[in-house]
Design a protein around this motif. Structure first.
Motif, short mmCIF file in Angstrom:
data_model
loop_
_atom_site.label_atom_id
_atom_site.label_comp_id
_atom_site.label_asym_id
_atom_site.label_seq_id
_atom_site.Cartn_x
_atom_site.Cartn_y
_atom_site.Cartn_z
N LYS A 265 14.19 8.84 13.43
CA LYS A 265 14.12 10.31 13.36
C LYS A 265 12.69 10.85 13.46
O LYS A 265 12.47 12.04 13.63
N LEU A 266 11.74 9.94 13.30
CA LEU A 266 10.34 10.40 13.21
C LEU A 266 9.86 11.05 14.51
O LEU A 266 10.01 10.49 15.59
N GLU A 267 9.30 12.25 14.37
CA GLU A 267 8.74 12.95 15.53
C GLU A 267 7.22 12.96 15.49
O GLU A 267 6.55 12.86 16.51
N ILE A 268 6.69 13.15 14.27
CA ILE A 268 5.23 13.23 14.13
C ILE A 268 4.79 12.48 12.87
O ILE A 268 5.40 12.65 11.80
N LEU A 269 3.77 11.70 13.01
CA LEU A 269 3.09 11.14 11.84
C LEU A 269 1.62 11.48 12.00
O LEU A 269 0.99 11.07 12.97
N THR A 270 1.12 12.26 11.09
CA THR A 270 -0.30 12.62 11.16
C THR A 270 -0.99 12.05 9.93
O THR A 270 -0.57 12.31 8.80
N VAL A 271 -2.02 11.27 10.16
CA VAL A 271 -2.74 10.69 9.03
C VAL A 271 -4.15 11.27 9.01
O VAL A 271 -4.89 11.16 9.99
N PHE A 272 -4.44 11.99 7.94
CA PHE A 272 -5.82 12.47 7.72
C PHE A 272 -6.50 11.36 6.93
O PHE A 272 -6.21 11.16 5.75
N TRP A 273 -7.37 10.66 7.60
CA TRP A 273 -7.87 9.40 7.06
C TRP A 273 -9.30 9.57 6.61
O TRP A 273 -10.19 9.90 7.40
N ARG A 274 -9.52 9.40 5.32
CA ARG A 274 -10.89 9.54 4.80
C ARG A 274 -11.55 8.16 4.80
O ARG A 274 -11.20 7.31 3.99
#
Lengths: 338, 188
Positions: A265-274
């Protein structure tokens, strides 16, 4: 003031409504508190409410967002050291902040109202039922400061669109977990968007609990004890993750498992990576057989899963030490590949 | 609109070629109508000014009065106080043939008369003036708290509303009983 009296209710209802329609939203809402009839007149106006945001903490607040106007009600609850365990308390008073966008800027007016003879729960119900928001009801729960049972939560609040559960900065305790459990049990089934802040995932409050709901959107900020296998179990369309805990190898493993058919089902995975280390493409894309594409001046890679669905992976630096890694499944690509 | 206006308007197109630029058409004699309120004081108002009122405009269109007939039959508005009608007539005269501005500074200032004015303007269907009046009423409570709004607009509490409703029901019951008794008496 006496020379300014005007018997509004002696006018026909349509004229009364016409007058209300020319008023500013703050005064219209003030009018709604005067009587059942006044409230019903205001309901009939169908105010263009976009969202109602309820922040549940010791000193709670309710934000009503209308077209270009924003009204904040800060309920001044009597001081005590206990957590908020019910919603039957009467605010001492209510600070009302009215912000309106006009002449290319916001004007702000602050006033203080009495509690209008209403408990905090009644304030919530009153403001939430003036009109169904075009956007959402949003509820922000500061779990350390509340101790509300499931029934109270279900009885008082409307069906929520966005649920935001905020854990304290200090280490979470049993109370925080039980409070968060109550909130998720009360609202998760009806919610489409969930935000978790500093969530300490563990046996009693696991991401699987959250992921079981058919969420559209899950945002996690600084989650604790999150691992890549947790992400695989999520039944969510969009995941936004702000973290420094996930490694590039973990993400690579996630993408590999996606190519094998997990998270359909995944459409978007956004990782804000510090991180201070510049992400290496080699590590991120190892074994994925990516195809390089040029898009909007930046490098992106296309990978494909066992169902011939394609996804794009991109990475860019937001600011020093902050990177954004984005995985998207654009419908256009998947259709053309099919 | 009126018979007099229609009669003169047919002559107008012949003039423009010879007329100076500033006065493109000769002065069309304006037709006047007459209105009176509760106090029976007759006000003479031009057809142009009365166009603001959808009600009167409709009446004029339907009646097709000549000037003499209009003079002999002033429009009676028995439900409007004379001074209120005067205010309305003044406003219509001031805004005759002009597009009404978004904010009106010529609005009557008498607060105590505002209620009657709103009702009169609503009855006469003067849309722009009604909008201004509504704005003026709304301005009375600008920035006020619920308690202040209650005082200014004299809004009854729920208890007062319920008491008034009970009272009204009681009165209606009594009246109905009186009517049935009277009907029974008549039948006998």
């Amino acid at each position: 003031m006496t020379d300014q009296r005007f018997p509004l209710r002696r006018l026909p209802d349509d004229l009364g409504s016409m007058i209300l329609n020319t008023m500013e939203y703050r005064e219209i809402i003030a009018y709604s508190f005067l009587s059942k009839k006044a409230y019903s007149m205001v309901k009939d106006l169908r105010l263009p409410i976009f969202s109602v945001i309820m922040t549940m903490k010791k000193q709670p607040q309710i934000d009503v967002k209308l077209s270009s106007t924003y009204i904040k009600f800060e309920l001044n609850m009597p001081e005590n050291d206990e957590k908020m365990a019910h919603l039957n308390g009467f605010p001492v008073d209510v600070k009302v902040t009215y912000r309106k966008f006009e002449n290319r800027g916001f004007s702000e007016k602050i006033s203080t109202w009495t509690n209008q003879g209403k408990t905090f729960g009644e304030w919530i119900q009153h403001l939430c039922s003036i009109n169904q928001p075009k956007g959402f009801y949003v509820n922000v729960f500061h779990v350390r400061e509340i101790a509300l049972d499931i029934q109270t939560l279900r009885n008082i609040f409307p069906k929520l669109g966005i649920v935001n559960i905020i854990f304290p900065q200090a280490e979470s305790n049993k109370h925080d977990i039980s409070s968060a459990q109550n909130v998720s049990k009360a609202f998760l089934l009806g919610a489409k968007w969930v935000q978790l802040e500093r969530a300490p995932f563990q046996d009693h409050f696991s991401i699987q609990h959250i992921g079981m709901a058919n969420l559209k959107w899950l945002e996690m900020r600084s989650p604790q004890n999150l691992n890549v296998y947790d992400l695989l179990s999520l039944n969510v369309e969009r995941i936004y993750l702000h973290t420094d805990q996930l490694s590039l190898r973990d993400l690579n493993r996630f993408f590999k498992l996606w190519t094998k058919g997990s998270n359909p089902k995944l459409e978007i995975l956004t990782v804000f990576w510090r991180t201070e280390i510049i992400p290496e493409w080699n590590v991120l894309l190892k074994g994925l057989k990516p195809e390089e594409v040029e898009e909007e001046g930046s490098r992106k890679y296309v990978i494909q899963n066992c169902r011939k669905v394609c996804a794009k992976i991109g990475c860019r630096q937001l600011s020093f030490g902050n990177f954004l890694i984005q995985f998207t499944v654009p419908t256009v690509i998947s259709q053309s590949e099919d | 609109m009126s018979s007099t206006e229609q009669g003169t308007s047919s002559a107008a197109p012949a003039e423009p070629t010879t007329a100076p630029e500033s006065a493109a058409a000769p002065e069309v004699p304006e037709s006047f109508y007459y209105v009176h309120g509760k106090d029976k004081v007759v006000h003479k108002v031009s057809a142009g000014a009365l166009q603001h009122s959808a009600l009167i405009h409709g009446m004029i269109s339907n009646l097709g009065y000549t000037e003499e007939q209009a003079k002999a039959n002033p429009f009676p508005f028995e439900n409007i106080d004379g001074d209120i009608l005067q205010m309305v007539v003044d406003w219509c005269n001031q805004h005759k043939g002009k597009p009404t501005p978004p904010e009106d500074t010529n609005l009557p200032k008498q607060k105590e008369k505002l209620f009657d004015l709103v009702l009169a303007v609503n009855y006469l269907e003067i849309k722009e003036l009604l909008t201004y009046c509504c704005k003026q009423v709304a301005m009375m409570v600008k920035g006020k708290s619920p308690e202040e709004i209650r005082e200014i607009w004299m809004i009854p509490t729920d208890a007062e509303d319920e008491a008034a409703e009970k009272e009204a029901k009681k009165r209606a019951g009594k009246e109905a009983a009186g009517e049935t008794a009277a009907a029974a008496g008549d039948a006998k």
